[in-house]
Write an enzyme that holds these catalytic residues in place. Structure first.
Site, PDB file in Angstrom:
ATOM      1  N   ARG A  46       0.823  -1.204   0.000  1.00 14.93           N
ATOM      2  CA  ARG A  46       0.000   0.000   0.000  1.00 14.93           C
ATOM      3  C   ARG A  46       0.861   1.259   0.000  1.00 14.93           C
ATOM      4  NH1 ARG A  46      -0.734   4.813   2.517  1.00 14.93           N
ATOM      5  NH2 ARG A  46      -0.289   3.810   4.520  1.00 14.93           N
ATOM      6  N   ASP A  47       1.527   1.519   1.089  1.00 15.31           N
ATOM      7  CA  ASP A  47       2.327   2.739   1.209  1.00 15.31           C
ATOM      8  C   ASP A  47       3.503   2.726   0.247  1.00 15.31           C
ATOM      9  OD1 ASP A  47       2.883   5.213   2.292  1.00 15.31           O
ATOM     10  OD2 ASP A  47       4.050   4.424   3.959  1.00 15.31           O
ATOM     11  N   HIS A 238       6.417   4.382  12.527  1.00 10.87           N
ATOM     12  CA  HIS A 238       6.385   4.296  11.062  1.00 10.87           C
ATOM     13  C   HIS A 238       7.442   5.276  10.561  1.00 10.87           C
ATOM     14  CE1 HIS A 238       3.850   3.940   7.235  1.00 10.87           C
ATOM     15  NE2 HIS A 238       4.605   4.986   6.952  1.00 10.87           N
ATOM     16  N   HIS A 240      10.153   6.766   7.974  1.00 10.86           N
ATOM     17  CA  HIS A 240      10.682   6.884   6.617  1.00 10.86           C
ATOM     18  C   HIS A 240      12.192   7.126   6.678  1.00 10.86           C
ATOM     19  CE1 HIS A 240       7.044   7.114   3.914  1.00 10.86           C
ATOM     20  NE2 HIS A 240       6.511   6.989   5.122  1.00 10.86           N
ATOM     21  N   CYS A 271       5.656   9.634  -0.118  1.00 12.44           N
ATOM     22  CA  CYS A 271       4.386  10.252   0.254  1.00 12.44           C
ATOM     23  C   CYS A 271       3.996  11.226  -0.852  1.00 12.44           C
ATOM     24  CB  CYS A 271       4.492  10.984   1.586  1.00 12.44           C
ATOM     25  SG  CYS A 271       2.971  11.872   2.032  1.00 12.44           S
ATOM     26  N   ASN A 280       9.700   3.886   3.370  1.00 14.94           N
ATOM     27  CA  ASN A 280       9.814   3.481   4.766  1.00 14.94           C
ATOM     28  C   ASN A 280      11.122   2.728   4.985  1.00 14.94           C
ATOM     29  OD1 ASN A 280       7.102   3.940   6.269  1.00 14.94           O
ATOM     30  ND2 ASN A 280       6.511   3.198   4.245  1.00 14.94           N
TER      31      ASN A 280
END
Length: 331
Positions: A46-47, A238, A240, A271, A280
């Site tokens: 997803r991310d 979380h 990055h 992002c 990430n």
């Protein structure tokens, strides 16, 4: 020949580097043994993929998730039910969720921005969703076109429907260490937003360094400020890796008792609303550090490395994991 230090010793060595003149631990309220289990939430599908411009075929996304499902991971964030207008890469969320092979030991959460997104997700038999806001007013307005307070008002019908369907809720707080639009972010705001998410029904809060500006010192100060007000067992980090600080920041989180960390296979990600934000922390790099420090994860790092090479090769991109690159000849 390498020697493997117990986690507690490793943490003390790391703290001595940060604070060579200290004789006492930086944070002594939360200590843990080398037998502790650490949960990794894989967010690559997803991310990690949402920021890639070229549309990836659904079957490739499904194969990525299925490969990750066989590594021992307990949570794989699989897609997002947002408007295709805003995130076209994830427009096939329903198809992805219908095609993946679900491992009973793993949950497959999805991100939902609103009630409509949840209604679509429920048709795919999801058992956990993620909702998101920020600790920065400026970022919240850029990301969701509303204030922090308004984001909570929007959550109400989504939360109610999720509870009615026994769907677990995870809350994401963006920009805990800095914002690309407003700069510094208040620790008090991070704590306040996190507490409100818990109060409305979130079982876990993922604290995101969305643009990767956090450093071990900055994350340590933040955690020391907010942990007296929040239950550490319900927090995740979380991180990055924009400036190469993510693994070190996770180490600080470990020392403060946090047991859940988000990561992305081969360091995929970014992002769409934060220019310059890289992926990430790579799952491979995180696992290497955790395992060498004596933590248990239940995850097969070799299989994750293989999966990282699979998706990197498909995307024709350099693998973002240092461990993945270093171990490449061995797989």
């Amino acid at each position: 020949m390498f020697s493997f230090y117990p986690l507690q010793m490793s943490l003390q060595v790391f703290k001595n580097i940060l604070h060579p003149n200290r004789t006492k631990p930086v944070y002594t309220a939360l200590r843990y043994s080398s037998s502790d289990f650490v949960k990794i939430v894989e967010v690559g599908p997803r991310d990690g993929l949402q920021n890639i411009k070229n549309i990836i075929p659904t079957d490739v996304k499904v194969e990525l998730i299925n490969r990750l499902s066989q590594t021992g991971l307990r949570a794989i964030e699989s897609t997002s039910f947002v408007s295709p207008k805003w995130v076209p890469q994830l427009a096939d969320g329903k198809e992805v969720m219908a095609k993946i092979s679900r491992n009973p030991i793993c949950v497959y959460p999805v991100l939902v921005p609103n009630l409509k997104g949840l209604e679509s997700a429920l048709k795919c038999d999801v058992t956990e969703i993620g909702i998101f806001t920020a600790a920065s007013e400026a970022f919240c307005k850029k990301n969701t076109n509303c204030s922090i307070e308004e984001s909570f008002e929007r959550f109400v019908p989504t939360i109610e429907l999720a509870k009615e369907n026994n769907v677990a809720i995870r809350g994401y707080v963006s920009c805990i260490a800095g914002c690309p639009y407003q700069g510094e972010v208040s620790h008090a705001t991070v704590a306040d937003v996190s507490q409100k998410l818990l109060e409305i029904g979130c079982s876990e809060i993922s604290l995101g360094d969305t643009i990767g500006v956090g450093t071990p010192g900055k994350i340590r100060h933040l955690l020391q400020s907010i942990l007296p007000h929040l239950p550490v067992k319900q927090l995740a980090l979380h991180m990055h890796d924009t400036y190469g600080q993510a693994v070190a920041n996770v180490f600080v989180g470990l020392d403060h008792g946090i047991r859940v960390f988000d990561s992305s296979v081969s360091g995929l990600g970014g992002c769409p609303y934060a220019r310059g934000a890289s992926g990430n922390v790579a799952t491979e790099d995180l696992l290497y550090m955790l395992h060498d420090s004596g933590c248990e994860t239940g995850v097969d790092i070799k299989k994750v490395i293989e999966t990282g090479h699979f998706i990197s090769n498909y995307l024709d991109r350099v693998n973002g994991s240092k461990v993945g690159i270093a171990k490449a000849p061995q797989i």
